[in-house]
Design a protein around this motif. Structure first.
Motif, PDB file in Angstrom:
ATOM      1  N   GLN A  30      -2.128   6.479 -21.099  1.00  0.00           N
ATOM      2  CA  GLN A  30      -3.106   7.329 -21.776  1.00  0.00           C
ATOM      3  C   GLN A  30      -3.732   8.306 -20.794  1.00  0.00           C
ATOM      4  O   GLN A  30      -3.842   9.508 -21.080  1.00  0.00           O
ATOM      5  CB  GLN A  30      -4.200   6.481 -22.435  1.00  0.00           C
ATOM      6  CG  GLN A  30      -3.711   5.690 -23.619  1.00  0.00           C
ATOM      7  CD  GLN A  30      -4.811   4.952 -24.324  1.00  0.00           C
ATOM      8  OE1 GLN A  30      -5.851   5.539 -24.645  1.00  0.00           O
ATOM      9  NE2 GLN A  30      -4.607   3.657 -24.571  1.00  0.00           N
ATOM     10  N   ARG A  34      -3.287  12.353 -20.918  1.00  0.00           N
ATOM     11  CA  ARG A  34      -4.499  13.182 -20.994  1.00  0.00           C
ATOM     12  C   ARG A  34      -4.514  14.199 -19.855  1.00  0.00           C
ATOM     13  O   ARG A  34      -4.813  15.381 -20.058  1.00  0.00           O
ATOM     14  CB  ARG A  34      -5.740  12.293 -20.948  1.00  0.00           C
ATOM     15  CG  ARG A  34      -7.023  13.007 -21.303  1.00  0.00           C
ATOM     16  CD  ARG A  34      -8.231  12.076 -21.268  1.00  0.00           C
ATOM     17  NE  ARG A  34      -8.217  11.114 -22.366  1.00  0.00           N
ATOM     18  CZ  ARG A  34      -8.056   9.799 -22.225  1.00  0.00           C
ATOM     19  NH1 ARG A  34      -7.895   9.259 -21.033  1.00  0.00           N
ATOM     20  NH2 ARG A  34      -8.077   9.002 -23.268  1.00  0.00           N
ATOM     21  N   ALA A  37      -1.857  16.937 -20.401  1.00  0.00           N
ATOM     22  CA  ALA A  37      -2.289  17.872 -21.445  1.00  0.00           C
ATOM     23  C   ALA A  37      -3.357  18.823 -20.923  1.00  0.00           C
ATOM     24  O   ALA A  37      -3.340  20.017 -21.236  1.00  0.00           O
ATOM     25  CB  ALA A  37      -2.797  17.105 -22.659  1.00  0.00           C
ATOM     26  N   SER A  38      -4.270  18.298 -20.113  1.00  0.00           N
ATOM     27  CA  SER A  38      -5.334  19.160 -19.577  1.00  0.00           C
ATOM     28  C   SER A  38      -4.781  20.201 -18.607  1.00  0.00           C
ATOM     29  O   SER A  38      -5.398  21.245 -18.402  1.00  0.00           O
ATOM     30  CB  SER A  38      -6.425  18.325 -18.906  1.00  0.00           C
ATOM     31  OG  SER A  38      -5.966  17.790 -17.683  1.00  0.00           O
ATOM     32  N   GLU A  42       1.780  19.972 -22.252  1.00  0.00           N
ATOM     33  CA  GLU A  42       1.786  19.177 -23.475  1.00  0.00           C
ATOM     34  C   GLU A  42       3.128  18.488 -23.716  1.00  0.00           C
ATOM     35  O   GLU A  42       3.181  17.327 -24.121  1.00  0.00           O
ATOM     36  CB  GLU A  42       1.433  20.045 -24.681  1.00  0.00           C
ATOM     37  CG  GLU A  42       1.391  19.248 -25.969  1.00  0.00           C
ATOM     38  CD  GLU A  42       0.999  20.079 -27.164  1.00  0.00           C
ATOM     39  OE1 GLU A  42       1.747  20.025 -28.151  1.00  0.00           O
ATOM     40  OE2 GLU A  42      -0.043  20.751 -27.119  1.00  0.00           O
ATOM     41  N   ALA A  45       3.297  15.519 -21.608  1.00  0.00           N
ATOM     42  CA  ALA A  45       2.352  14.520 -22.104  1.00  0.00           C
ATOM     43  C   ALA A  45       2.930  13.783 -23.313  1.00  0.00           C
ATOM     44  O   ALA A  45       2.844  12.554 -23.405  1.00  0.00           O
ATOM     45  CB  ALA A  45       1.022  15.178 -22.470  1.00  0.00           C
ATOM     46  N   ARG A  61       2.258  13.356 -31.177  1.00  0.00           N
ATOM     47  CA  ARG A  61       1.316  14.482 -31.309  1.00  0.00           C
ATOM     48  C   ARG A  61      -0.042  13.995 -31.806  1.00  0.00           C
ATOM     49  O   ARG A  61      -1.079  14.426 -31.319  1.00  0.00           O
ATOM     50  CB  ARG A  61       1.868  15.538 -32.254  1.00  0.00           C
ATOM     51  CG  ARG A  61       2.941  16.397 -31.661  1.00  0.00           C
ATOM     52  CD  ARG A  61       3.290  17.559 -32.605  1.00  0.00           C
ATOM     53  NE  ARG A  61       4.491  18.226 -32.195  1.00  0.00           N
ATOM     54  CZ  ARG A  61       4.553  19.114 -31.211  1.00  0.00           C
ATOM     55  NH1 ARG A  61       3.470  19.427 -30.549  1.00  0.00           N
ATOM     56  NH2 ARG A  61       5.701  19.680 -30.905  1.00  0.00           N
ATOM     57  N   LEU A  64      -1.737  12.208 -28.969  1.00  0.00           N
ATOM     58  CA  LEU A  64      -2.253  13.158 -27.988  1.00  0.00           C
ATOM     59  C   LEU A  64      -3.526  13.827 -28.497  1.00  0.00           C
ATOM     60  O   LEU A  64      -4.468  14.033 -27.732  1.00  0.00           O
ATOM     61  CB  LEU A  64      -1.186  14.195 -27.632  1.00  0.00           C
ATOM     62  CG  LEU A  64      -1.544  15.153 -26.497  1.00  0.00           C
ATOM     63  CD1 LEU A  64      -1.867  14.380 -25.209  1.00  0.00           C
ATOM     64  CD2 LEU A  64      -0.400  16.121 -26.257  1.00  0.00           C
ATOM     65  N   ALA A  65      -3.580  14.117 -29.785  1.00  0.00           N
ATOM     66  CA  ALA A  65      -4.796  14.705 -30.359  1.00  0.00           C
ATOM     67  C   ALA A  65      -5.977  13.747 -30.205  1.00  0.00           C
ATOM     68  O   ALA A  65      -7.099  14.172 -29.906  1.00  0.00           O
ATOM     69  CB  ALA A  65      -4.574  15.048 -31.827  1.00  0.00           C
ATOM     70  N   LEU A  67      -6.331  11.499 -27.810  1.00  0.00           N
ATOM     71  CA  LEU A  67      -6.675  11.503 -26.393  1.00  0.00           C
ATOM     72  C   LEU A  67      -7.399  12.788 -25.994  1.00  0.00           C
ATOM     73  O   LEU A  67      -8.379  12.745 -25.241  1.00  0.00           O
ATOM     74  CB  LEU A  67      -5.423  11.316 -25.535  1.00  0.00           C
ATOM     75  CG  LEU A  67      -4.718   9.979 -25.690  1.00  0.00           C
ATOM     76  CD1 LEU A  67      -3.417   9.972 -24.902  1.00  0.00           C
ATOM     77  CD2 LEU A  67      -5.626   8.840 -25.268  1.00  0.00           C
ATOM     78  N   GLU A  68      -6.944  13.916 -26.497  1.00  0.00           N
ATOM     79  CA  GLU A  68      -7.559  15.192 -26.150  1.00  0.00           C
ATOM     80  C   GLU A  68      -8.977  15.316 -26.704  1.00  0.00           C
ATOM     81  O   GLU A  68      -9.786  16.074 -26.170  1.00  0.00           O
ATOM     82  CB  GLU A  68      -6.698  16.361 -26.631  1.00  0.00           C
ATOM     83  CG  GLU A  68      -5.425  16.513 -25.840  1.00  0.00           C
ATOM     84  CD  GLU A  68      -4.564  17.668 -26.310  1.00  0.00           C
ATOM     85  OE1 GLU A  68      -4.063  18.394 -25.439  1.00  0.00           O
ATOM     86  OE2 GLU A  68      -4.399  17.840 -27.535  1.00  0.00           O
ATOM     87  N   SER A  69      -9.279  14.548 -27.749  1.00  0.00           N
ATOM     88  CA  SER A  69     -10.629  14.583 -28.316  1.00  0.00           C
ATOM     89  C   SER A  69     -11.590  13.664 -27.556  1.00  0.00           C
ATOM     90  O   SER A  69     -12.750  13.539 -27.926  1.00  0.00           O
ATOM     91  CB  SER A  69     -10.596  14.201 -29.790  1.00  0.00           C
ATOM     92  OG  SER A  69     -10.323  12.822 -29.937  1.00  0.00           O
TER      93      SER A  69
END
Length: 134
Positions: A30, A34, A37-38, A42, A45, A61, A64-65, A67-69
């Motif tokens: 995770q 993350r 992606a940062s 992507e 990731a 996907r 990942l959304a 994790l990105e949140s």
């Protein structure tokens, strides 16, 4: 951090979102996804998430959304079961009823029909639910 229904990506999570939130992924993967992606990586990731837990591209996907949140995915099946109970209480109740009459196969099939979890994940999550009933 445990994911609750109100924390789900949408108020009515779709199959991919539910699958992402009930598929364990180690904290290491995770963190790596993350970070990638940062950095704008992507694709890498998504690849790491798919390697870590075996979900399809749509589920990766959705993961990942999450994790990105700033939220986390479950790291084990007890956490995944808590997410399932929050996200799909009707499904959990139906699975519980099937397990109560000894039909583990039907419970796994139902879970797999309503989500996109793989066979191994469905088995382990159903085993976790059965263990909590005992």
């Amino acid at each position: 951090m445990q994911v609750r229904l109100e924390d789900a990506p949408t108020m009515n999570p779709n199959k991919q979102e539910i699958t992402a939130l009930i598929t364990p992924v180690t904290a290491e993967f995770q963190d790596e996804a993350r970070a990638l992606a940062s950095e704008g990586r992507e694709t890498k990731a998504l690849s790491r998430l798919r390697k870590a837990s075996g979900p399809g591209l749509l589920e990766a996907r959705a993961a990942l959304a999450v994790l990105e949140s700033g939220r986390t995915l479950p790291v084990d099946y007890p956490q995944a079961l808590e997410n399932l109970r929050s996200l799909a209480p009707d499904l959990t109740a139906e699975m519980t009823a099937l397990l109560a009459v000894g039909d583990q196969t039907a419970a796994i099939k139902l879970l797999r029909d309503r989500t996109d979890i793989d066979l191994a994940g469905g088995y382990h999550l159903t085993q976790e639910l059965a263990a909590r009933q005992a």
